[in-house]
Design a protein around this motif. Structure first.
Motif, short mmCIF file in Angstrom:
data_model
loop_
_atom_site.label_atom_id
_atom_site.label_comp_id
_atom_site.label_asym_id
_atom_site.label_seq_id
_atom_site.Cartn_x
_atom_site.Cartn_y
_atom_site.Cartn_z
N ALA A 72 0.82 -1.21 0.00
CA ALA A 72 0.00 0.00 0.00
C ALA A 72 0.86 1.26 0.00
N SER A 73 2.00 1.21 0.69
CA SER A 73 2.88 2.37 0.73
C SER A 73 3.48 2.67 -0.64
N LYS A 74 3.50 1.68 -1.52
CA LYS A 74 4.01 1.86 -2.88
C LYS A 74 2.91 2.35 -3.83
N GLY A 75 1.71 2.57 -3.29
CA GLY A 75 0.62 3.10 -4.11
C GLY A 75 -0.36 2.07 -4.61
N ILE A 76 -0.17 0.80 -4.26
CA ILE A 76 -1.11 -0.24 -4.67
C ILE A 76 -2.31 -0.24 -3.73
N PHE A 77 -3.50 -0.40 -4.31
CA PHE A 77 -4.70 -0.53 -3.49
C PHE A 77 -4.88 -2.01 -3.16
N VAL A 78 -4.82 -2.33 -1.88
CA VAL A 78 -4.90 -3.72 -1.44
C VAL A 78 -6.26 -4.00 -0.81
N THR A 79 -7.01 -4.91 -1.41
CA THR A 79 -8.24 -5.41 -0.80
C THR A 79 -7.96 -6.81 -0.29
N THR A 80 -8.43 -7.10 0.90
CA THR A 80 -8.16 -8.42 1.48
C THR A 80 -9.38 -8.91 2.25
N ALA A 81 -9.55 -10.23 2.26
CA ALA A 81 -10.69 -10.85 2.92
C ALA A 81 -10.54 -10.76 4.44
N ALA A 82 -11.65 -10.44 5.11
CA ALA A 82 -11.64 -10.42 6.57
C ALA A 82 -11.43 -11.81 7.13
N GLY A 83 -11.84 -12.83 6.37
CA GLY A 83 -11.72 -14.21 6.82
C GLY A 83 -13.07 -14.82 7.09
N ASN A 84 -13.10 -16.15 7.11
CA ASN A 84 -14.33 -16.91 7.34
C ASN A 84 -14.32 -17.59 8.70
N SER A 85 -13.76 -16.88 9.69
CA SER A 85 -13.59 -17.46 11.02
C SER A 85 -14.49 -16.80 12.04
N GLY A 86 -15.66 -16.32 11.59
CA GLY A 86 -16.55 -15.59 12.48
C GLY A 86 -17.16 -16.42 13.60
N GLY A 87 -17.13 -17.72 13.46
CA GLY A 87 -17.62 -18.59 14.52
C GLY A 87 -16.49 -19.01 15.45
N PRO A 88 -16.80 -19.87 16.43
CA PRO A 88 -15.75 -20.38 17.32
C PRO A 88 -14.71 -21.13 16.50
N VAL A 102 -4.96 -1.22 4.25
CA VAL A 102 -5.65 -2.07 3.27
C VAL A 102 -7.15 -2.02 3.54
N LEU A 103 -7.93 -2.35 2.52
CA LEU A 103 -9.38 -2.41 2.66
C LEU A 103 -9.77 -3.85 2.98
N THR A 104 -10.14 -4.09 4.22
CA THR A 104 -10.52 -5.41 4.69
C THR A 104 -12.03 -5.57 4.53
N VAL A 105 -12.44 -6.66 3.85
CA VAL A 105 -13.83 -6.80 3.43
C VAL A 105 -14.49 -8.00 4.12
N THR A 174 -6.52 10.71 -10.69
CA THR A 174 -5.51 11.54 -10.01
C THR A 174 -5.46 11.28 -8.52
N LYS A 175 -6.39 10.50 -8.00
CA LYS A 175 -6.44 10.24 -6.57
C LYS A 175 -5.45 9.13 -6.18
N THR A 176 -5.00 9.17 -4.94
CA THR A 176 -4.12 8.13 -4.42
C THR A 176 -4.94 6.95 -3.93
N ASN A 177 -4.25 5.85 -3.70
CA ASN A 177 -4.95 4.66 -3.19
C ASN A 177 -5.64 4.95 -1.85
N MET A 178 -5.01 5.76 -1.00
CA MET A 178 -5.60 6.02 0.30
C MET A 178 -6.79 6.98 0.20
N GLU A 179 -6.74 7.92 -0.73
CA GLU A 179 -7.91 8.78 -0.95
C GLU A 179 -9.10 7.96 -1.42
N ILE A 180 -8.83 6.99 -2.29
CA ILE A 180 -9.90 6.10 -2.75
C ILE A 180 -10.46 5.30 -1.57
N LEU A 181 -9.57 4.77 -0.74
CA LEU A 181 -10.00 3.96 0.41
C LEU A 181 -10.86 4.79 1.37
N TYR A 182 -10.42 6.00 1.69
CA TYR A 182 -11.18 6.83 2.63
C TYR A 182 -12.54 7.20 2.07
#
Length: 306
Positions: A72-88, A102-105, A174-182
């Motif tokens: 992300a610091s290099k300008g890449i927009f990173v989307t990543t899965a929150a995970g499927n561990s919501g249960g015990p 990163v954008l955690t989904v 023209t926007k940065t990855n973090m501007e897009i994320l916010y």
């Protein structure tokens, strides 16, 4: 489009996290703008000595989290899965979902209910995660045989989101990855009341696009247009400097794009004109976009009602 397979299906180890970092570095070298990743690591390592704890989900500990933030610091927009561990027994997000840049989904169903399997936040150090949620219950996907079918998982809500991110960024190059994320976070359904289950909620990419337009220096003159108080409760004021006598239009849109206010105002020349927007205390709490339209250009401001 590059596909990187960093997973070893026969075991779980820190080596896979290193593989992810190598893949991200290669993606950067060939000009990738967006990474969508459906991997996550917690306490399920083949060697128990490599198991992560919840304390490791602090944004600064695991190898893969450090690699994701570095990407992300290099300008890449990173989307990543929150995970499927919501249960015990894990319940919480998985690395690199704890990375702060990163954008955690997470995953919801078609009517916005949280999926039982969607991993929860917050991070160990108390930050809001997941950032947002998207449909990951009965998501329509392509099967290995080429058919179309419905599947469940944050591994599906994440690439769905990444596709929308690509469209949004293409519309605002023209926007940065973090501007897009916010902007994505600010557009989401519970931006003013985030939690550890859905984060900032379900994003509205049309609103995100409006928000990005509203902070575009080519479309907004911050010296000319002021909106206050922000947040507001039942009314707010618009101060707009006009260098000539002209008629302007003012419109207020809610987060779904519905117009709540529309009025015309005659402005005096060479002064700051004060415009009152009142009798709006019945509006729902949330994000609104003020649009001020002159014959030459449009001005936008984001305002929040609480």
């Amino acid at each position: 489009f590059w596909l990187f397979r960093t997973e070893n299906i026969y075991s779980e180890s820190w080596q896979e996290e290193i593989n992810w970092g190598v893949a991200a570095e290669f993606a950067d070298s060939v000009g990738a703008d967006i990474i969508t990743s459906s991997l996550g690591y917690s306490n399920g390592m083949t060697n128990p000595a490599q198991n992560h704890t919840y304390a490791d989900m602090d944004g600064n500990t695991t190898i893969i989290t450090k690699a994701a933030d570095f990407a992300a610091s290099k300008g890449i927009f990173v989307t990543t899965a929150a995970g499927n561990s919501g249960g015990p027994t894990w319940y919480k997000i998985v690395a690199p979902g704890d990375a702060d840049s990163v954008l955690t989904v997470g995953a919801v169903d078609s009517v916005g209910n949280i999926a039982s399997f969607s991993s929860r936040g917050p991070t160990f150090d108390g930050r809001i995660k997941p950032n947002i949620v998207a449909q990951g219950v009965h998501a329509i996907v392509a099967s290995p045989s080429g058919d179309v079918q419905a599947e469940n998982g944050t591994s599906f809500s994440t690439p769905i989101t990444a596709g929308a991110v690509a469209c949004l960024w293409q519309a605002n190059p023209t926007k940065t990855n973090m501007e897009i994320l916010y902007a994505i976070q600010q557009s989401a359904s519970q931006y003013t009341t985030p939690d550890s289950i859905k984060g900032y909620g379900i994003p509205n990419f049309c609103i995100a696009n409006q928000l990005l337009a509203g902070i575009d220096e080519n479309k907004l003159n911050n010296e000319n247009l002021k909106v206050y108080p922000n947040p507001f409760s039942s009314s707010f004021q618009i101060s707009f400097y006009s260098d000539k006598k002209q008629t302007i239009e003012i419109e207020l849109y809610d987060i779904s794009g519905r117009k709540s206010v529309s009025q015309t105002k005659d402005l005096n020349a060479n002064r700051s004109n004060l415009i009152s927007i009142s009798d709006i205390g019945n509006l729902s709490n949330g994000i609104y976009i003020v649009q001020l339209r002159t014959p030459e250009r449009n001005y936008f401001k984001k305002i929040i009602k609480n």
